[in-house]
Design a protein around this motif. Structure first.
Motif, PDB file in Angstrom:
ATOM      1  N   ASN A  47       0.854  -1.193   0.000  1.00 33.70           N
ATOM      2  CA  ASN A  47       0.000   0.000   0.000  1.00 33.70           C
ATOM      3  C   ASN A  47       0.886   1.238   0.000  1.00 33.70           C
ATOM      4  O   ASN A  47       1.712   1.415   0.897  1.00 33.70           O
ATOM      5  CB  ASN A  47      -0.903   0.005   1.236  1.00 33.70           C
ATOM      6  N   LEU A  48       0.700   2.097  -0.988  1.00 32.43           N
ATOM      7  CA  LEU A  48       1.509   3.310  -1.091  1.00 32.43           C
ATOM      8  C   LEU A  48       0.924   4.489  -0.331  1.00 32.43           C
ATOM      9  O   LEU A  48       1.655   5.397   0.055  1.00 32.43           O
ATOM     10  CB  LEU A  48       1.682   3.724  -2.560  1.00 32.43           C
ATOM     11  N   GLY A  49      -0.398   4.523  -0.154  1.00 36.36           N
ATOM     12  CA  GLY A  49      -1.021   5.616   0.579  1.00 36.36           C
ATOM     13  C   GLY A  49      -0.743   6.987  -0.002  1.00 36.36           C
ATOM     14  O   GLY A  49      -0.231   7.856   0.696  1.00 36.36           O
ATOM     15  N   GLU A  50      -1.013   7.205  -1.260  1.00 35.35           N
ATOM     16  CA  GLU A  50      -0.847   8.506  -1.930  1.00 35.35           C
ATOM     17  C   GLU A  50       0.601   8.909  -2.165  1.00 35.35           C
ATOM     18  O   GLU A  50       0.896  10.091  -2.306  1.00 35.35           O
ATOM     19  CB  GLU A  50      -1.571   9.622  -1.166  1.00 35.35           C
ATOM     20  N   TYR A 101       6.570   7.076   4.956  1.00 37.96           N
ATOM     21  CA  TYR A 101       6.213   7.927   6.081  1.00 37.96           C
ATOM     22  C   TYR A 101       5.425   9.133   5.595  1.00 37.96           C
ATOM     23  O   TYR A 101       5.373   9.417   4.399  1.00 37.96           O
ATOM     24  CB  TYR A 101       7.468   8.420   6.808  1.00 37.96           C
ATOM     25  N   THR A 102       4.838   9.859   6.555  1.00 42.16           N
ATOM     26  CA  THR A 102       4.102  11.082   6.261  1.00 42.16           C
ATOM     27  C   THR A 102       4.772  12.237   6.978  1.00 42.16           C
ATOM     28  O   THR A 102       5.105  12.118   8.161  1.00 42.16           O
ATOM     29  CB  THR A 102       2.643  10.967   6.741  1.00 42.16           C
ATOM     30  N   SER A 103       4.957  13.346   6.286  1.00 47.74           N
ATOM     31  CA  SER A 103       5.472  14.560   6.921  1.00 47.74           C
ATOM     32  C   SER A 103       4.343  15.187   7.720  1.00 47.74           C
ATOM     33  O   SER A 103       3.392  15.695   7.147  1.00 47.74           O
ATOM     34  CB  SER A 103       5.974  15.558   5.875  1.00 47.74           C
ATOM     35  N   GLY A 104       4.430  15.118   9.036  1.00 49.43           N
ATOM     36  CA  GLY A 104       3.357  15.647   9.875  1.00 49.43           C
ATOM     37  C   GLY A 104       2.170  14.703   9.882  1.00 49.43           C
ATOM     38  O   GLY A 104       2.251  13.558   9.459  1.00 49.43           O
ATOM     39  N   LEU A 105       1.036  15.201  10.373  1.00 43.79           N
ATOM     40  CA  LEU A 105      -0.155  14.352  10.488  1.00 43.79           C
ATOM     41  C   LEU A 105      -0.792  14.077   9.131  1.00 43.79           C
ATOM     42  O   LEU A 105      -1.146  12.950   8.809  1.00 43.79           O
ATOM     43  CB  LEU A 105      -1.178  15.010  11.423  1.00 43.79           C
ATOM     44  N   LEU A 106      -0.946  15.095   8.317  1.00 40.02           N
ATOM     45  CA  LEU A 106      -1.588  14.934   7.005  1.00 40.02           C
ATOM     46  C   LEU A 106      -0.715  15.456   5.871  1.00 40.02           C
ATOM     47  O   LEU A 106      -1.219  15.870   4.835  1.00 40.02           O
ATOM     48  CB  LEU A 106      -2.944  15.655   6.990  1.00 40.02           C
ATOM     49  N   ALA A 134       2.653   2.088   3.770  1.00 35.50           N
ATOM     50  CA  ALA A 134       2.142   3.289   4.415  1.00 35.50           C
ATOM     51  C   ALA A 134       1.034   2.947   5.400  1.00 35.50           C
ATOM     52  O   ALA A 134       0.259   2.021   5.188  1.00 35.50           O
ATOM     53  CB  ALA A 134       1.614   4.260   3.363  1.00 35.50           C
ATOM     54  N   VAL A 135       0.970   3.713   6.470  1.00 29.46           N
ATOM     55  CA  VAL A 135      -0.139   3.613   7.412  1.00 29.46           C
ATOM     56  C   VAL A 135      -1.202   4.596   6.937  1.00 29.46           C
ATOM     57  O   VAL A 135      -0.960   5.797   6.849  1.00 29.46           O
ATOM     58  CB  VAL A 135       0.314   3.966   8.845  1.00 29.46           C
ATOM     59  N   ILE A 141      -8.886   4.704  11.462  1.00 27.94           N
ATOM     60  CA  ILE A 141     -10.107   5.269  12.045  1.00 27.94           C
ATOM     61  C   ILE A 141     -11.280   4.328  11.815  1.00 27.94           C
ATOM     62  O   ILE A 141     -12.082   4.093  12.710  1.00 27.94           O
ATOM     63  CB  ILE A 141     -10.391   6.666  11.451  1.00 27.94           C
ATOM     64  N   GLY A 142     -11.366   3.749  10.628  1.00 23.73           N
ATOM     65  CA  GLY A 142     -12.449   2.808  10.324  1.00 23.73           C
ATOM     66  C   GLY A 142     -12.410   1.578  11.206  1.00 23.73           C
ATOM     67  O   GLY A 142     -13.450   1.078  11.639  1.00 23.73           O
ATOM     68  N   LYS A 143     -11.214   1.073  11.509  1.00 28.86           N
ATOM     69  CA  LYS A 143     -11.105  -0.095  12.384  1.00 28.86           C
ATOM     70  C   LYS A 143     -11.673   0.198  13.768  1.00 28.86           C
ATOM     71  O   LYS A 143     -12.375  -0.625  14.348  1.00 28.86           O
ATOM     72  CB  LYS A 143      -9.641  -0.523  12.513  1.00 28.86           C
ATOM     73  N   TYR A 144     -11.357   1.346  14.299  1.00 29.10           N
ATOM     74  CA  TYR A 144     -11.815   1.656  15.654  1.00 29.10           C
ATOM     75  C   TYR A 144     -13.271   2.109  15.693  1.00 29.10           C
ATOM     76  O   TYR A 144     -13.960   1.879  16.676  1.00 29.10           O
ATOM     77  CB  TYR A 144     -10.890   2.696  16.294  1.00 29.10           C
ATOM     78  N   MET A 145     -13.743   2.720  14.632  1.00 31.04           N
ATOM     79  CA  MET A 145     -15.146   3.152  14.605  1.00 31.04           C
ATOM     80  C   MET A 145     -16.101   1.969  14.492  1.00 31.04           C
ATOM     81  O   MET A 145     -17.171   1.974  15.083  1.00 31.04           O
ATOM     82  CB  MET A 145     -15.390   4.110  13.441  1.00 31.04           C
ATOM     83  N   PHE A 146     -15.716   0.965  13.715  1.00 31.11           N
ATOM     84  CA  PHE A 146     -16.625  -0.151  13.460  1.00 31.11           C
ATOM     85  C   PHE A 146     -16.271  -1.401  14.243  1.00 31.11           C
ATOM     86  O   PHE A 146     -16.738  -2.488  13.935  1.00 31.11           O
ATOM     87  CB  PHE A 146     -16.668  -0.437  11.956  1.00 31.11           C
ATOM     88  N   GLY A 147     -15.420  -1.283  15.265  1.00 34.33           N
ATOM     89  CA  GLY A 147     -15.141  -2.382  16.177  1.00 34.33           C
ATOM     90  C   GLY A 147     -14.292  -3.503  15.635  1.00 34.33           C
ATOM     91  O   GLY A 147     -14.408  -4.620  16.099  1.00 34.33           O
TER      92      GLY A 147
END
Length: 155
Positions: A47-50, A101-106, A134-135, A141-147
């Protein structure tokens, strides 16, 4: 008299375009891409994540290359990333690892390389075997929102 004004305005506009062109070329850090004695490496990610072409490749926070090409391996369904390394990267050990990696949060994505300790080195066209994809924040967020998180398993 009127034609002199038109010529001077035209010359002024052409000088403005020339200055903008010089500024554009000087701000793109083109010395890393033009000339020089670099080499190419490849790495595979699930997964490249953008991650985009021309994204930086860094070792210890220092830019030592850029992403030259991103392709899909249709047999293994993995992203194959070609890295254009500069001479500043030196000779990387064969057991080096690459992570996205990501520079900063977004911020923008980049590839960070952690050199290994092996005596054999990577050469032009070699593949970095140890990679970390990539993370993706949306998936977490989807994993934690939908259990679907590991801590939410029922007995």
């Amino acid at each position: 008299m009127n034609s002199k004004v038109e010529w001077s305005v035209g010359a002024f506009i052409l000088m403005g375009f020339a200055c903008a062109l010089v500024l554009a070329f000087s701000s793109t850090n083109s010395q890393d891409r033009i000339g020089g004695g670099g080499y190419l490496l490849t790495a595979r990610f699930s997964n490249l994540g953008e991650l985009k072409t021309r994204a930086p490749v860094k070792i210890a926070g220092v830019k030592v290359g850029e992403v030259a090409k991103v392709e899909l391996d249709a047999q293994k369904f993995e992203a194959v990333v070609t890295l254009r390394m500069t001479e500043r990267s030196g000779e990387l050990p064969a057991d080096s690892s690459a992570a996205i990696y990501t520079s900063g949060l977004l911020g923008e994505r980049y590839i960070g390389i952690t050199p290994g300790g092996e005596l054999d080195v990577l050469g032009n066209g070699d593949e970095i075997l140890f990679t970390q994809s990539a993370v993706v924040l949306e998936q977490l967020i989807g994993k934690y929102m939908f259990g679907n998180a590991e801590g939410d398993k029922e007995p």
